[in-house]
Design a protein around this motif. Structure first.
Motif, PDB file in Angstrom:
ATOM      1  N   VAL A  37      37.564  35.030  38.333  1.00 42.21           N
ATOM      2  CA  VAL A  37      36.772  36.411  38.439  1.00 42.21           C
ATOM      3  C   VAL A  37      37.026  37.391  37.073  1.00 42.21           C
ATOM      4  CG1 VAL A  37      36.379  38.426  40.121  1.00 42.21           C
ATOM      5  CG2 VAL A  37      37.121  36.408  41.003  1.00 42.21           C
ATOM      6  N   LYS A  42      41.005  44.232  32.422  1.00 45.05           N
ATOM      7  CA  LYS A  42      41.577  43.493  31.532  1.00 45.05           C
ATOM      8  C   LYS A  42      40.915  43.217  30.293  1.00 45.05           C
ATOM      9  CE  LYS A  42      45.015  41.953  35.026  1.00 45.05           C
ATOM     10  NZ  LYS A  42      45.697  40.707  35.676  1.00 45.05           N
ATOM     11  N   TYR A 102      48.763  47.191  44.434  1.00 45.87           N
ATOM     12  CA  TYR A 102      47.320  46.985  43.773  1.00 45.87           C
ATOM     13  C   TYR A 102      46.330  46.152  44.965  1.00 45.87           C
ATOM     14  CZ  TYR A 102      44.264  44.461  40.692  1.00 45.87           C
ATOM     15  OH  TYR A 102      43.116  44.201  40.043  1.00 45.87           O
ATOM     16  N   GLU A 103      47.033  45.343  45.752  1.00 48.19           N
ATOM     17  CA  GLU A 103      46.485  44.483  46.709  1.00 48.19           C
ATOM     18  C   GLU A 103      46.270  44.799  47.882  1.00 48.19           C
ATOM     19  OE1 GLU A 103      45.163  41.678  45.555  1.00 48.19           O
ATOM     20  OE2 GLU A 103      46.380  41.012  43.661  1.00 48.19           O
ATOM     21  N   VAL A 109      39.638  46.749  52.304  1.00 48.96           N
ATOM     22  CA  VAL A 109      38.343  46.867  52.008  1.00 48.96           C
ATOM     23  C   VAL A 109      37.723  45.515  51.924  1.00 48.96           C
ATOM     24  CG1 VAL A 109      36.622  47.370  50.129  1.00 48.96           C
ATOM     25  CG2 VAL A 109      38.570  49.090  50.465  1.00 48.96           C
ATOM     26  N   SER A 132      50.067  36.266  33.248  1.00 50.03           N
ATOM     27  CA  SER A 132      49.057  35.815  32.183  1.00 50.03           C
ATOM     28  C   SER A 132      49.539  36.751  31.057  1.00 50.03           C
ATOM     29  CB  SER A 132      47.714  35.862  32.542  1.00 50.03           C
ATOM     30  OG  SER A 132      47.590  34.685  33.682  1.00 50.03           O
TER      31      SER A 132
HETATM   32  N1  COD Z   1      53.832  34.192  41.143  1.00 53.66           N
HETATM   33  C1  COD Z   1      52.779  34.126  42.127  1.00 53.66           C
HETATM   34  N2  COD Z   1      51.732  34.996  42.164  1.00 53.66           N
HETATM   35  C2  COD Z   1      51.325  35.232  40.882  1.00 53.66           C
HETATM   36  C3  COD Z   1      51.841  35.046  39.723  1.00 53.66           C
HETATM   37  C4  COD Z   1      53.107  34.645  39.787  1.00 53.66           C
HETATM   38  N3  COD Z   1      54.048  34.359  38.747  1.00 53.66           N
HETATM   39  N4  COD Z   1      51.066  35.510  38.751  1.00 53.66           N
HETATM   40  C5  COD Z   1      50.057  36.101  39.201  1.00 53.66           C
HETATM   41  N5  COD Z   1      50.201  35.839  40.552  1.00 53.66           N
HETATM   42  C6  COD Z   1      48.949  36.239  41.718  1.00 53.66           C
HETATM   43  C7  COD Z   1      48.614  37.661  41.455  1.00 53.66           C
HETATM   44  O1  COD Z   1      49.249  38.593  42.022  1.00 53.66           O
HETATM   45  C8  COD Z   1      47.231  37.757  42.081  1.00 53.66           C
HETATM   46  O2  COD Z   1      47.392  37.490  43.390  1.00 53.66           O
HETATM   47  C9  COD Z   1      46.594  36.221  41.473  1.00 53.66           C
HETATM   48  O3  COD Z   1      47.918  35.488  41.318  1.00 53.66           O
HETATM   49  C10 COD Z   1      45.981  36.316  40.301  1.00 53.66           C
HETATM   50  O4  COD Z   1      46.573  37.093  39.394  1.00 53.66           O
HETATM   51  P1  COD Z   1      45.719  37.438  37.751  1.00 53.66           P
HETATM   52  O5  COD Z   1      46.667  38.319  36.974  1.00 53.66           O
HETATM   53  O6  COD Z   1      45.512  36.228  37.454  1.00 53.66           O
HETATM   54  O7  COD Z   1      44.480  38.110  38.390  1.00 53.66           O
HETATM   55  P2  COD Z   1      43.996  39.569  38.550  1.00 53.66           P
HETATM   56  O8  COD Z   1      45.369  40.180  39.292  1.00 53.66           O
HETATM   57  O9  COD Z   1      43.601  40.113  37.133  1.00 53.66           O
HETATM   58  O10 COD Z   1      42.859  39.332  39.619  1.00 53.66           O
HETATM   59  C11 COD Z   1      42.214  40.243  40.161  1.00 53.66           C
HETATM   60  C12 COD Z   1      41.046  39.949  40.944  1.00 53.66           C
HETATM   61  C13 COD Z   1      39.896  39.725  40.147  1.00 53.66           C
HETATM   62  C14 COD Z   1      41.408  38.660  41.583  1.00 53.66           C
HETATM   63  C15 COD Z   1      40.947  41.179  41.904  1.00 53.66           C
HETATM   64  O11 COD Z   1      40.620  42.328  40.982  1.00 53.66           O
HETATM   65  C16 COD Z   1      40.145  40.958  43.002  1.00 53.66           C
HETATM   66  O12 COD Z   1      40.169  40.479  43.853  1.00 53.66           O
HETATM   67  N6  COD Z   1      38.691  41.546  42.463  1.00 53.66           N
HETATM   68  C17 COD Z   1      37.745  41.473  43.567  1.00 53.66           C
HETATM   69  C18 COD Z   1      36.501  42.348  43.096  1.00 53.66           C
HETATM   70  C19 COD Z   1      35.856  43.136  44.229  1.00 53.66           C
HETATM   71  O13 COD Z   1      35.197  42.265  44.886  1.00 53.66           O
HETATM   72  N7  COD Z   1      35.992  44.225  44.523  1.00 53.66           N
HETATM   73  C20 COD Z   1      35.351  44.975  45.637  1.00 53.66           C
HETATM   74  C21 COD Z   1      36.493  44.993  46.822  1.00 53.66           C
HETATM   75  S1  COD Z   1      38.162  45.434  46.824  1.00 53.66           S
END
Ligand code: COD
Length: 161
Positions: A37, A42, A102-103, A109, A132
């Motif tokens: 997504v 970012k 954050y989550e 929602v 990342s």
């Molecule tokens: N160990 C375990 N889990 C991890 C690790 C690790 N080392 N690193 C990352 N994670 C998890 C994160 O906590 C997250 O759950 C997932 O892996 C992805 O992490 P990232 O950094 O690649 O991705 P994010 O945090 O940038 O992604 C955020 C999303 C795009 C998934 C988030 O913003 C989202 O759910 N957006 C939805 C948009 C939407 O519909 N919004 C309206 C309603 S809220």
């Protein structure tokens, strides 16, 4: 009834922490959709199609088994993707209180919007510090990212400009 779950993320790039969550979620659910997504908060390093390819390569390399779809979504609400594919659960990894803060509102929602529940998995402590953004920073400064990412990603970053 088969349980379909979505593991969303920016995956820029996919790390060993992500892969740990994907592997454990694949063992819990009947079908898993790993969805790249675009996170507008970012600045991206890799194009989305490249992130999808690296996740596919990494899942194959780690021999994670199960019904796993890897794709991307940029058409609006993530819960709309869940509804489209019949998924009732989102899976997120929780590394710290920062992730909880954050989550939590997103989980509430998403449940209100479409009845989609969020399941939180705790990380393998060996990967809990991996993100990342850390990988992007180490790579940009010429450091070795191999301890933090699947081999396919390390190879890609090593050969990227
Ligand atoms: N160990 C375990 N889990 C991890 C690790 C690790 N080392 N690193 C990352 N994670 C998890 C994160 O906590 C997250 O759950 C997932 O892996 C992805 O992490 P990232 O950094 O690649 O991705 P994010 O945090 O940038 O992604 C955020 C999303 C795009 C998934 C988030 O913003 C989202 O759910 N957006 C939805 C948009 C939407 O519909 N919004 C309206 C309603 S809220």
């Amino acid at each position: 009834m088969s349980r379909i779950a979505v593991v969303p993320g920016s995956f820029d790039p996919v790390t060993l922490g992500h892969l740990d969550v994907i592997g454990r979620a694949a063992g819990i659910f009947d079908e898993l959709h790993v969805v790249v997504v675009h996170n507008p908060a970012k600045t991206a390093l890799l194009p989305i199609a490249q992130r999808v390819d690296l996740i596919r390569d990494s899942i194959a390399e780690a021999k994670i088994e199960g019904e796993i779809v890897v794709t991307s979504w940029s058409m609006g609400l993530l819960v709309d993707y869940c509804t489209d594919v019949g998924a009732s659960v989102l899976v997120k990894g929780i590394r710290s209180q920062v992730d909880v803060a954050y989550e939590t509102p997103m989980a509430i929602v998403n449940r209100n919007l479409a009845g989609v529940e969020t399941v939180f998995l705790l990380p393998n402590p060996a990967n809990a510090h991996v993100s990342s953004s850390l990988v992007r920073q180490v790579a940009s400064l010429g450091g070795d990212v191999a301890p933090y990412v699947p081999r396919a990603v390390a190879d890609y970053l090593q050969h990227a400009d």
